[in-house]
Design a protein around this motif. Structure first.
Motif, PDB file in Angstrom:
ATOM      1  N   THR A  32       7.599  -3.088   3.549  1.00  0.00           N
ATOM      2  CA  THR A  32       8.918  -2.920   2.952  1.00  0.00           C
ATOM      3  C   THR A  32       8.884  -2.452   1.501  1.00  0.00           C
ATOM      4  O   THR A  32       7.999  -2.810   0.730  1.00  0.00           O
ATOM      5  N   LEU A  33       9.927  -1.677   1.146  1.00  0.00           N
ATOM      6  CA  LEU A  33      10.124  -1.227  -0.228  1.00  0.00           C
ATOM      7  C   LEU A  33      11.627  -1.113  -0.471  1.00  0.00           C
ATOM      8  O   LEU A  33      12.357  -0.582   0.373  1.00  0.00           O
ATOM      9  N   ARG A  34      12.078  -1.601  -1.619  1.00  0.00           N
ATOM     10  CA  ARG A  34      13.498  -1.530  -1.964  1.00  0.00           C
ATOM     11  C   ARG A  34      13.695  -0.642  -3.182  1.00  0.00           C
ATOM     12  O   ARG A  34      12.984  -0.774  -4.184  1.00  0.00           O
ATOM     13  N   TYR A  35      14.668   0.288  -3.089  1.00  0.00           N
ATOM     14  CA  TYR A  35      15.020   1.179  -4.184  1.00  0.00           C
ATOM     15  C   TYR A  35      16.317   0.728  -4.856  1.00  0.00           C
ATOM     16  O   TYR A  35      17.154   0.035  -4.249  1.00  0.00           O
ATOM     17  N   GLY A  36      16.486   1.170  -6.096  1.00  0.00           N
ATOM     18  CA  GLY A  36      17.738   1.005  -6.821  1.00  0.00           C
ATOM     19  C   GLY A  36      17.984   2.247  -7.636  1.00  0.00           C
ATOM     20  O   GLY A  36      17.113   3.119  -7.766  1.00  0.00           O
ATOM     21  N   PRO A  37      19.176   2.381  -8.230  1.00  0.00           N
ATOM     22  CA  PRO A  37      19.468   3.549  -9.060  1.00  0.00           C
ATOM     23  C   PRO A  37      18.688   3.510 -10.360  1.00  0.00           C
ATOM     24  O   PRO A  37      18.340   2.435 -10.855  1.00  0.00           O
ATOM     25  N   VAL A  38      18.385   4.668 -10.904  1.00  0.00           N
ATOM     26  CA  VAL A  38      17.670   4.728 -12.170  1.00  0.00           C
ATOM     27  C   VAL A  38      18.571   4.222 -13.298  1.00  0.00           C
ATOM     28  O   VAL A  38      19.808   4.263 -13.210  1.00  0.00           O
ATOM     29  N   GLY A  39      17.927   3.758 -14.385  1.00  0.00           N
ATOM     30  CA  GLY A  39      18.629   3.371 -15.600  1.00  0.00           C
ATOM     31  C   GLY A  39      18.046   4.135 -16.767  1.00  0.00           C
ATOM     32  O   GLY A  39      17.619   5.282 -16.634  1.00  0.00           O
ATOM     33  N   GLU A  40      17.988   3.473 -17.924  1.00  0.00           N
ATOM     34  CA  GLU A  40      17.373   4.103 -19.095  1.00  0.00           C
ATOM     35  C   GLU A  40      15.900   4.407 -18.827  1.00  0.00           C
ATOM     36  O   GLU A  40      15.373   5.415 -19.268  1.00  0.00           O
ATOM     37  N   ASP A  41      15.251   3.519 -18.096  1.00  0.00           N
ATOM     38  CA  ASP A  41      13.884   3.767 -17.641  1.00  0.00           C
ATOM     39  C   ASP A  41      13.984   4.356 -16.235  1.00  0.00           C
ATOM     40  O   ASP A  41      14.398   3.660 -15.303  1.00  0.00           O
TER      41      ASP A  41
ATOM     42  N   GLN B 144       1.829   0.017  11.284  1.00  0.00           N
ATOM     43  CA  GLN B 144       2.738  -0.290  10.188  1.00  0.00           C
ATOM     44  C   GLN B 144       3.942   0.645  10.228  1.00  0.00           C
ATOM     45  O   GLN B 144       3.812   1.844  10.506  1.00  0.00           O
ATOM     46  N   VAL B 145       5.102   0.086   9.954  1.00  0.00           N
ATOM     47  CA  VAL B 145       6.335   0.853   9.870  1.00  0.00           C
ATOM     48  C   VAL B 145       6.806   0.824   8.415  1.00  0.00           C
ATOM     49  O   VAL B 145       6.971  -0.259   7.835  1.00  0.00           O
ATOM     50  N   VAL B 146       7.010   1.983   7.828  1.00  0.00           N
ATOM     51  CA  VAL B 146       7.528   2.070   6.464  1.00  0.00           C
ATOM     52  C   VAL B 146       9.028   1.790   6.514  1.00  0.00           C
ATOM     53  O   VAL B 146       9.773   2.513   7.177  1.00  0.00           O
ATOM     54  N   VAL B 147       9.458   0.741   5.817  1.00  0.00           N
ATOM     55  CA  VAL B 147      10.867   0.341   5.824  1.00  0.00           C
ATOM     56  C   VAL B 147      11.401   0.479   4.400  1.00  0.00           C
ATOM     57  O   VAL B 147      10.999  -0.265   3.504  1.00  0.00           O
ATOM     58  N   LEU B 148      12.302   1.445   4.197  1.00  0.00           N
ATOM     59  CA  LEU B 148      12.796   1.792   2.871  1.00  0.00           C
ATOM     60  C   LEU B 148      14.283   1.454   2.757  1.00  0.00           C
ATOM     61  O   LEU B 148      15.117   2.044   3.459  1.00  0.00           O
ATOM     62  N   ASP B 149      14.588   0.534   1.877  1.00  0.00           N
ATOM     63  CA  ASP B 149      15.973   0.141   1.617  1.00  0.00           C
ATOM     64  C   ASP B 149      16.482   0.931   0.409  1.00  0.00           C
ATOM     65  O   ASP B 149      16.152   0.620  -0.731  1.00  0.00           O
ATOM     66  N   ASN B 150      17.278   1.973   0.695  1.00  0.00           N
ATOM     67  CA  ASN B 150      17.888   2.745  -0.385  1.00  0.00           C
ATOM     68  C   ASN B 150      19.387   2.459  -0.463  1.00  0.00           C
ATOM     69  O   ASN B 150      20.177   3.315  -0.852  1.00  0.00           O
ATOM     70  N   GLN B 151      19.753   1.239  -0.049  1.00  0.00           N
ATOM     71  CA  GLN B 151      21.129   0.746  -0.173  1.00  0.00           C
ATOM     72  C   GLN B 151      22.145   1.660   0.511  1.00  0.00           C
ATOM     73  O   GLN B 151      23.300   1.743   0.092  1.00  0.00           O
ATOM     74  N   GLY B 152      21.689   2.351   1.558  1.00  0.00           N
ATOM     75  CA  GLY B 152      22.595   3.203   2.315  1.00  0.00           C
ATOM     76  C   GLY B 152      23.002   4.487   1.616  1.00  0.00           C
ATOM     77  O   GLY B 152      23.889   5.203   2.109  1.00  0.00           O
ATOM     78  N   ARG B 153      22.351   4.838   0.509  1.00  0.00           N
ATOM     79  CA  ARG B 153      22.754   6.041  -0.230  1.00  0.00           C
ATOM     80  C   ARG B 153      22.559   7.302   0.601  1.00  0.00           C
ATOM     81  O   ARG B 153      21.533   7.491   1.248  1.00  0.00           O
TER      82      ARG B 153
ATOM     83  N   ALA C   7      11.335  -3.132  -5.713  1.00  0.00           N
ATOM     84  CA  ALA C   7      10.469  -4.190  -5.177  1.00  0.00           C
ATOM     85  C   ALA C   7       9.646  -3.642  -4.021  1.00  0.00           C
ATOM     86  O   ALA C   7      10.130  -2.816  -3.243  1.00  0.00           O
ATOM     87  N   VAL C   8       8.418  -4.103  -3.919  1.00  0.00           N
ATOM     88  CA  VAL C   8       7.519  -3.748  -2.813  1.00  0.00           C
ATOM     89  C   VAL C   8       7.068  -5.037  -2.147  1.00  0.00           C
ATOM     90  O   VAL C   8       6.747  -6.018  -2.816  1.00  0.00           O
ATOM     91  N   GLY C   9       7.085  -5.045  -0.800  1.00  0.00           N
ATOM     92  CA  GLY C   9       6.652  -6.236  -0.079  1.00  0.00           C
ATOM     93  C   GLY C   9       7.622  -7.388  -0.202  1.00  0.00           C
ATOM     94  O   GLY C   9       7.228  -8.558  -0.131  1.00  0.00           O
ATOM     95  N   ALA C  10       8.901  -7.075  -0.368  1.00  0.00           N
ATOM     96  CA  ALA C  10       9.953  -8.082  -0.483  1.00  0.00           C
ATOM     97  C   ALA C  10      10.950  -7.877   0.656  1.00  0.00           C
ATOM     98  O   ALA C  10      10.998  -6.806   1.272  1.00  0.00           O
ATOM     99  N   PRO C  11      11.763  -8.876   0.953  1.00  0.00           N
ATOM    100  CA  PRO C  11      12.802  -8.686   1.974  1.00  0.00           C
ATOM    101  C   PRO C  11      13.737  -7.541   1.598  1.00  0.00           C
ATOM    102  O   PRO C  11      14.060  -7.344   0.426  1.00  0.00           O
ATOM    103  N   VAL C  12      14.160  -6.782   2.609  1.00  0.00           N
ATOM    104  CA  VAL C  12      15.074  -5.668   2.400  1.00  0.00           C
ATOM    105  C   VAL C  12      16.222  -5.771   3.397  1.00  0.00           C
ATOM    106  O   VAL C  12      16.172  -6.561   4.351  1.00  0.00           O
ATOM    107  N   SER C  13      17.245  -4.949   3.166  1.00  0.00           N
ATOM    108  CA  SER C  13      18.395  -4.894   4.077  1.00  0.00           C
ATOM    109  C   SER C  13      18.463  -3.504   4.691  1.00  0.00           C
ATOM    110  O   SER C  13      18.534  -2.502   3.975  1.00  0.00           O
ATOM    111  N   ILE C  14      18.449  -3.455   6.023  1.00  0.00           N
ATOM    112  CA  ILE C  14      18.516  -2.184   6.740  1.00  0.00           C
ATOM    113  C   ILE C  14      19.633  -2.284   7.774  1.00  0.00           C
ATOM    114  O   ILE C  14      19.543  -3.065   8.722  1.00  0.00           O
TER     115      ILE C  14
END
Length: 221
Positions: free
Chosen positions: A53-62, A77-86, A145-152
């Motif tokens: 698992t990997l979770r994404y968020g929007p960029v900020g100043e960094d 292994q299945v790559v599971v990417l949570d991009n918050q439905g974007r 986050a990597v290796g954390a719970p995600v929402s799909i």
């Protein structure tokens, strides 16, 4: 990721089941595992494996980074990417597809969109997502986050959970409950197969359903 005799046995059973078998089993057991709106690029695609698992968020100043991770992943292994439905920024494209295919990764699941679909289709690499669009996620999303719970698709997925995907979509099975879900799914599959055989032998569908308890196969017990 190393394969043990137990995980190999689980994987074999899952390859013999459909998402509908597992979905009904999840309903019977009160587990939310049907990932809404996450569909394969090609209805012939199938996925069986455990979640990375990997979770994404929007960029900020960094601005952060979209992440370099694919070289370390491999079979089952299945790559599971949570991009918050974007839908406006992709998190998967042809370079990831090519590397994942080379490494025999089981597939990719995205709560969001992918791009370069021609490469995935030509390589028959399974991708399940909300669709596809061409705009890069670089400078638009960052790894949170990597290796954390995600929402799909409204489903919580934890690292190591089991995923099954086919033409009907994708389902998630919590690793702690895999054996009871498999047992229920096999029972449901077998009951429906008996119903099909009875109908082919001339019995009415109404009677065949009654004989094998069709209307309560998925009912909570």
């Amino acid at each position: 990721m190393s394969t043990t005799p137990e995980t190999a046995a689980i994987e074999q059973v899952l390859t013999e089941l459909s998402c509908t078998d597992v979905s009904d089993a999840l309903d019977r057991l009160g587990i939310n595992g049907q990932c809404l709106g996450i569909m394969p690029l090609d209805r012939s695609f199938r996925i069986v494996g455990q979640a990375w698992t990997l979770r994404y968020g929007p960029v900020g100043e960094d601005p952060g980074t979209v992440g370099d991770y694919i070289d370390e992943l491999g079979p089952s292994q299945v790559v599971v990417l949570d991009n918050q439905g974007r839908l406006d920024a992709t998190v998967w494209g042809d370079l990831l597809t090519s590397t994942a295919s080379r490494n025999a990764v089981a597939g990719t699941v995205i709560d969001g969109v992918c791009r370069d679909v021609d490469r995935a289709l030509s390589m028959q690499y399974p991708i399940y997502s909300r669709g596809n669009w061409m705009r890069t996620g670089k400078d638009r999303v960052r790894v949170e986050a990597v290796g954390a719970p995600v929402s799909i698709g409204g489903v919580r997925i934890e690292p190591g959970d089991w995923l099954l995907g086919d033409g009907d979509g994708i389902v998630n099975i919590p690793v702690a409950r895999i054996h009871e879900v498999l047992a229920a799914a096999q029972e449901i599959r077998d009951a429906e197969e008996h119903i099909r055989q009875a109908v082919e032998a001339g019995k009415s569908l109404r009677q065949a359903r009654a004989d094998y308890g069709y209307h309560t196969l998925q009912t909570a017990r």
